[in-house]
Design a protein around this motif. Structure first.
Motif, mmCIF file in Angstrom:
data_model
loop_
_atom_site.group_PDB
_atom_site.id
_atom_site.type_symbol
_atom_site.label_atom_id
_atom_site.label_comp_id
_atom_site.label_asym_id
_atom_site.label_seq_id
_atom_site.Cartn_x
_atom_site.Cartn_y
_atom_site.Cartn_z
ATOM 1 N N ASP A 1 0.820 -1.224 0.000
ATOM 2 C CA ASP A 1 0.000 0.000 0.000
ATOM 3 C C ASP A 1 0.850 1.268 0.000
ATOM 4 O O ASP A 1 0.445 2.307 -0.534
ATOM 5 C CB ASP A 1 -0.926 0.014 1.219
ATOM 6 C CG ASP A 1 -2.118 -0.908 1.056
ATOM 7 O OD1 ASP A 1 -2.428 -1.274 -0.102
ATOM 8 O OD2 ASP A 1 -2.739 -1.278 2.073
ATOM 9 N N ALA A 2 2.051 1.188 0.569
ATOM 10 C CA ALA A 2 2.930 2.358 0.645
ATOM 11 C C ALA A 2 3.723 2.589 -0.637
ATOM 12 O O ALA A 2 4.386 3.617 -0.776
ATOM 13 C CB ALA A 2 3.895 2.199 1.825
ATOM 14 N N CYS A 3 3.643 1.674 -1.571
ATOM 15 C CA CYS A 3 4.431 1.788 -2.806
ATOM 16 C C CYS A 3 3.880 2.883 -3.717
ATOM 17 O O CYS A 3 2.670 3.083 -3.817
ATOM 18 C CB CYS A 3 4.434 0.460 -3.556
ATOM 19 S SG CYS A 3 5.382 -0.839 -2.746
ATOM 20 N N LYS A 4 4.787 3.551 -4.393
ATOM 21 C CA LYS A 4 4.413 4.634 -5.303
ATOM 22 C C LYS A 4 4.250 4.159 -6.739
ATOM 23 O O LYS A 4 3.479 4.721 -7.514
ATOM 24 C CB LYS A 4 5.470 5.739 -5.268
ATOM 25 C CG LYS A 4 5.744 6.314 -3.892
ATOM 26 C CD LYS A 4 4.593 7.132 -3.372
ATOM 27 C CE LYS A 4 5.030 7.854 -2.102
ATOM 28 N NZ LYS A 4 3.918 8.224 -1.241
ATOM 29 N N THR A 5 5.016 3.147 -7.142
ATOM 30 C CA THR A 5 5.026 2.712 -8.534
ATOM 31 C C THR A 5 4.856 1.194 -8.617
ATOM 32 O O THR A 5 5.108 0.474 -7.640
ATOM 33 C CB THR A 5 6.358 3.073 -9.214
ATOM 34 O OG1 THR A 5 7.419 2.286 -8.630
ATOM 35 C CG2 THR A 5 6.669 4.559 -9.045
ATOM 36 N N PRO A 6 4.455 0.681 -9.795
ATOM 37 C CA PRO A 6 4.366 -0.775 -9.983
ATOM 38 C C PRO A 6 5.691 -1.478 -9.733
ATOM 39 O O PRO A 6 5.717 -2.599 -9.205
ATOM 40 C CB PRO A 6 3.920 -0.910 -11.438
ATOM 41 C CG PRO A 6 3.166 0.349 -11.731
ATOM 42 C CD PRO A 6 3.892 1.413 -10.956
ATOM 43 N N GLN A 7 6.803 -0.833 -10.099
ATOM 44 C CA GLN A 7 8.108 -1.441 -9.867
ATOM 45 C C GLN A 7 8.391 -1.553 -8.375
ATOM 46 O O GLN A 7 9.002 -2.532 -7.915
ATOM 47 C CB GLN A 7 9.213 -0.640 -10.555
ATOM 48 C CG GLN A 7 10.590 -1.290 -10.489
ATOM 49 C CD GLN A 7 10.611 -2.693 -11.063
ATOM 50 O OE1 GLN A 7 10.002 -2.960 -12.097
ATOM 51 N NE2 GLN A 7 11.298 -3.611 -10.374
ATOM 52 N N ASP A 8 7.955 -0.559 -7.614
ATOM 53 C CA ASP A 8 8.119 -0.624 -6.154
ATOM 54 C C ASP A 8 7.359 -1.826 -5.587
ATOM 55 O O ASP A 8 7.860 -2.525 -4.698
ATOM 56 C CB ASP A 8 7.603 0.659 -5.498
ATOM 57 C CG ASP A 8 8.477 1.865 -5.786
ATOM 58 O OD1 ASP A 8 9.648 1.668 -6.176
ATOM 59 O OD2 ASP A 8 7.990 2.997 -5.636
ATOM 60 N N VAL A 9 6.153 -2.056 -6.091
ATOM 61 C CA VAL A 9 5.357 -3.193 -5.631
ATOM 62 C C VAL A 9 6.089 -4.500 -5.923
ATOM 63 O O VAL A 9 6.187 -5.386 -5.063
ATOM 64 C CB VAL A 9 3.970 -3.198 -6.314
ATOM 65 C CG1 VAL A 9 3.217 -4.490 -5.971
ATOM 66 C CG2 VAL A 9 3.157 -1.984 -5.903
ATOM 67 N N LYS A 10 6.597 -4.624 -7.141
ATOM 68 C CA LYS A 10 7.306 -5.848 -7.516
ATOM 69 C C LYS A 10 8.526 -6.069 -6.631
ATOM 70 O O LYS A 10 8.806 -7.192 -6.200
ATOM 71 C CB LYS A 10 7.730 -5.783 -8.992
ATOM 72 C CG LYS A 10 8.430 -7.043 -9.486
ATOM 73 C CD LYS A 10 8.769 -6.956 -10.967
ATOM 74 C CE LYS A 10 7.531 -6.986 -11.807
ATOM 75 N NZ LYS A 10 7.840 -7.065 -13.264
ATOM 76 N N GLN A 11 9.236 -5.005 -6.317
ATOM 77 C CA GLN A 11 10.419 -5.132 -5.480
ATOM 78 C C GLN A 11 10.057 -5.554 -4.055
ATOM 79 O O GLN A 11 10.748 -6.367 -3.449
ATOM 80 C CB GLN A 11 11.195 -3.808 -5.452
ATOM 81 C CG GLN A 11 12.577 -3.910 -4.810
ATOM 82 C CD GLN A 11 13.468 -4.925 -5.511
ATOM 83 O OE1 GLN A 11 13.458 -5.057 -6.751
ATOM 84 N NE2 GLN A 11 14.252 -5.668 -4.722
ATOM 85 N N VAL A 12 8.971 -5.009 -3.535
ATOM 86 C CA VAL A 12 8.498 -5.434 -2.208
ATOM 87 C C VAL A 12 8.185 -6.921 -2.214
ATOM 88 O O VAL A 12 8.557 -7.664 -1.299
ATOM 89 C CB VAL A 12 7.254 -4.617 -1.793
ATOM 90 C CG1 VAL A 12 6.527 -5.300 -0.621
ATOM 91 C CG2 VAL A 12 7.645 -3.212 -1.400
ATOM 92 N N GLY A 13 7.494 -7.389 -3.272
ATOM 93 C CA GLY A 13 7.155 -8.806 -3.372
ATOM 94 C C GLY A 13 8.373 -9.692 -3.457
ATOM 95 O O GLY A 13 8.434 -10.763 -2.829
#
Length: 317
Positions: A267-279
């Motif tokens: 939820d705190a991610c700004k971009t789709p790439q940020d989401v992928k990196q969190v995962g």
């Protein structure tokens, strides 16, 4: 080699993964594109899922509806053979109850046996989208346990045609699914474990779990299995979360919970790439903990997309 032999011979945690057959009309190259980036991690086996036929209703000129069977994805036999031929790696085709008669199942197993494929993952399978509940073929199996019994009988040379003379036994290594958060249709985890123990008693030789994102649930599941007398290897199933919408899609389709910390991080991610990196980072941490726990293999559900799994594997293997 059998999956169990790979596990027994391993001196460290193994890496394996599962792919989806391509949609109808795609070439075999689309499969290779998903596998090529993962071969550097030396998977001893690759799982290939099976997707049963689906149905559509088309209106005819007389106003009546005709039920038409369609197949959106090819079967696993040819795909497994192609993968073995190209990569010299063992494959594990998924065999399901839904849509198959006992004779269909025997014929598929004979084809696999002739090709030198001696591993199978036996599953009941899901209901088709047009059905509210799973309905077996009229001459098929209603449960994975029934499917296990048929394969075990083949392994003992017992075919459906009882008049066969001196039939050659097959030698399949049988895997089944386990659910750390219980199967959606089980009333509770204890009941689910009872049926899992039954599958092992019937002849299942290893377990691959549904994906999970909370290692405690997996470790508790393994402990409960051992206390129930299930001694076969248990392989954790993993999937790096890659998109924000998977926060709702994965729980809905796979009946799993996502940890609060993971959801908050996404939820705190700004971009789709940020989401992928969190995962990816979440799965890397999962893998490190699971290796320390002593799992025999880390098995990844790639959905035929290799980028995130490769990133995790580079950090672990």
């Amino acid at each position: 080699m059998k999956v169990t032999e790979h596990l027994q011979n391993a001196t460290s945690t193994l890496f394996s993964f599962e792919i989806l057959p391509p949609v109808k009309g795609k070439s075999i190259q689309s499969i290779y594109e998903g596998i090529d980036p993962l071969m550097e991690f030396n998977p001893p086996f690759i799982n290939v899922t099976y997707h049963r036929e689906e149905y559509v209703f088309k209106e005819r000129g007389n106003g009546l509806l005709e039920k038409i069977t369609i197949r959106k994805r090819p079967g696993t036999v040819g795909i497994c053979s192609a993968i073995m031929n190209k990569y010299k790696v063992d494959t594990v085709p998924h065999i399901i109850c839904g849509g198959f008669s006992k004779e269909d199942t025997e014929n598929a197993l004979m084809d696999l046996n002739f090709l030198g494929i001696d591993n199978v993952l036996l599953l009941r399978g899901d209901a088709v989208k047009t059905e509210a509940h799973f309905r077996p073929h009229t001459d098929g199996h209603a449960h994975a346990s029934d499917l296990i019994q048929q394969v075990v009988q083949l392994n003992h040379g017992q075919y459906l045609d009882e008049e066969m003379e001196n039939p050659t036994p097959t030698d399949f290594c049988i895997g089944v699914a386990g659910y750390p958060e219980k199967h959606v249709e089980a009333p509770n985890l204890a009941t689910d474990l009872k049926y899992l123990k039954q599958k092992v008693d019937l002849g299942a030789q290893y377990i691959i779990t549904q994906m999970f994102f909370d290692n405690k649930k997996f470790c508790d599941f393994v402990t409960a299995c051992r206390e129930a007398g299930i001694t076969v290897p248990i392989i954790p199933g993993l999937k790096p979360l890659t998109t924000r919408n998977q926060l709702t899609v994965l729980p809905r389709f796979f009946n799993i919970d996502l940890p609060e910390d993971l959801v908050n991080a996404v939820d705190a991610c700004k971009t789709p790439q940020d989401v992928k990196q969190v995962g990816i980072e979440w799965t890397i941490q999962q893998c490190k903990e699971l290796v320390n726990f002593g799992v025999p293999c880390l098995h990844f559900y790639t959905m035929s997309k290799s980028e995130a799994t490769a990133a995790v594997a580079r950090a672990i293997f």
